[in-house]
Write an enzyme that holds these catalytic residues in place. Structure first.
Site, mmCIF file in Angstrom:
data_model
loop_
_atom_site.group_PDB
_atom_site.id
_atom_site.type_symbol
_atom_site.label_atom_id
_atom_site.label_comp_id
_atom_site.label_asym_id
_atom_site.label_seq_id
_atom_site.Cartn_x
_atom_site.Cartn_y
_atom_site.Cartn_z
ATOM 1 N N GLU A 48 61.384 41.514 14.821
ATOM 2 C CA GLU A 48 60.772 40.356 15.587
ATOM 3 C C GLU A 48 61.709 39.486 16.281
ATOM 4 O O GLU A 48 62.782 39.292 15.672
ATOM 5 C CB GLU A 48 59.744 39.357 14.618
ATOM 6 C CG GLU A 48 59.141 38.304 15.091
ATOM 7 C CD GLU A 48 58.469 37.188 14.136
ATOM 8 O OE1 GLU A 48 57.593 36.666 14.701
ATOM 9 O OE2 GLU A 48 58.886 37.559 13.077
ATOM 10 N N LYS A 136 51.705 38.110 20.937
ATOM 11 C CA LYS A 136 51.361 37.750 19.307
ATOM 12 C C LYS A 136 50.100 36.892 19.745
ATOM 13 O O LYS A 136 50.176 35.949 20.210
ATOM 14 C CB LYS A 136 52.485 36.937 18.579
ATOM 15 C CG LYS A 136 51.956 36.615 17.104
ATOM 16 C CD LYS A 136 52.985 36.075 16.433
ATOM 17 C CE LYS A 136 52.768 35.672 14.790
ATOM 18 N NZ LYS A 136 53.789 35.262 14.079
ATOM 19 N N CYS A 170 54.673 40.018 12.545
ATOM 20 C CA CYS A 170 54.408 39.196 11.412
ATOM 21 C C CYS A 170 52.774 38.956 10.974
ATOM 22 O O CYS A 170 52.341 39.805 10.462
ATOM 23 C CB CYS A 170 55.344 37.800 11.976
ATOM 24 S SG CYS A 170 56.044 36.995 10.378
#
Length: 306
Positions: A48, A136, A170
């Site tokens: 990430e 995200k 994540c």
């Protein structure tokens, strides 16, 4: 499922980004890609926000109802180090994808080309240099003051000889409906660029591999306190962080929930593995979350794609 190739060779890079430095982080990524290329992998995966790093522990001067000028300076510095999709950094990554003939997955802080908003994003390059970006959906906790919610490119998948590949960044993996949205696209390889070195995360990734009957690529990173620039406005906060801020834990889980490669801690490395792509289909004999183990007459997921 369509017929797919039997073996996917993967190189999983666990490395430390060069914090707040776009060009140096890119240079390091290219070095790791070239090193991995000597093993002729089909897929190379990075963590990430590898460009320009995940600023663990920083708050950029935010508090409830207030901001600070020193925090704004650090945020602008991070903004300047973020990447506009399609510009110079992407061109170099696309070129190395063409040279290596590999698919390349890499996390980056995306600077919108029009607005002033940043996004926590992941890109997957194909061997011809084309790419797809995933933003995200919901930045976690205080991430929300740095990066915005995705406003497009929610669930892109990349078609490969080993089936569709997608990514969840994540804690997006703690969004059950987001996982299902990805499963519904038939993914065989689930890439998770993340910064999770807590033990609970290992249970999560094993569960997802079993649930989705896919390979789970746990792409974690190393972050040291010493990697933060010493001239940050907020360095007093950084100086209180432990010497090793993120310990890694990168690994690969097979569709049965077993470790194909065990978690690696506390060091930079490239993890090499061969994925038996017969497993995603074979494991669906008794459980297929979007097929015979689903009840579409009772439960239905509506996804608004952009």
């Amino acid at each position: 499922m369509k017929d797919i190739d039997n073996i996917c060779k993967i190189a999983l890079v666990q490395a430390e980004p060069v914090m707040f430095d776009k060009s140096a982080s890119l240079k390091k990524a290219l070095r790791y890609i070239n090193e991995a290329a000597t093993k002729k992998p089909d897929l190379i995966v990075f963590p990430e926000l590898f460009i320009p790093g995940y600023p663990v522990g920083m708050n950029f001067g935010f508090s409830v109802g207030k901001r600070s000028e020193y925090g704004r300076k650090d945020w602008k510095r991070y903004y300047d180090a973020s990447v506009v999709a399609g510009e110079t950094e992407f061109q170099q990554l696309a070129e190395v994808a063409r040279e290596t003939g590999a698919y390349i997955s890499l996390g980056f802080s995306e600077r919108d080309a029009v607005s002033g908003t940043l996004y926590n994003s992941n890109v997957i390059f194909e061997p011809d240099g084309s790419y797809k970006v995933h933003r995200k959906l919901k930045p976690t906790g205080s991430e929300r003051v740095v990066w915005g919610d995705a406003n497009k490119e929610y669930f892109p998948v990349t078609e490969t000889p080993w089936g569709p590949i997608g990514s969840m960044i994540c804690w997006e993996s703690y969004m059950p409906l987001a996982r299902v949205a990805l499963y519904q696209k038939g993914i065989t390889i689930y890439i998770s660029p993340n910064t999770n070195d807590n033990p609970e995360w290992q249970a999560t990734i094993q569960h997802i591999a079993i649930e989705g009957k896919c390979f789970f690529i746990n792409a974690d990173m190393i972050i040291r306190r010493s990697s933060y620039p010493s001239d940050l406005q907020e360095y007093n906060i950084v100086s209180e962080l432990p010497g090793l801020v993120c310990r890694g834990g990168s690994c690969i889980i097979d569709p049965c929930g077993h470790y194909l490669t065990k978690p690696v801690w506390d060091k930079e490395t490239i993890i090499y593995a061969e994925l038996d792509m017969n497993l995603p289909a074979a494991c669906k004999m008794e459980h297929d979350a979007i097929g015979h183990y689903a009840r579409p007459d009772v439960l239905e997921l509506k996804v608004n794609e952009k």
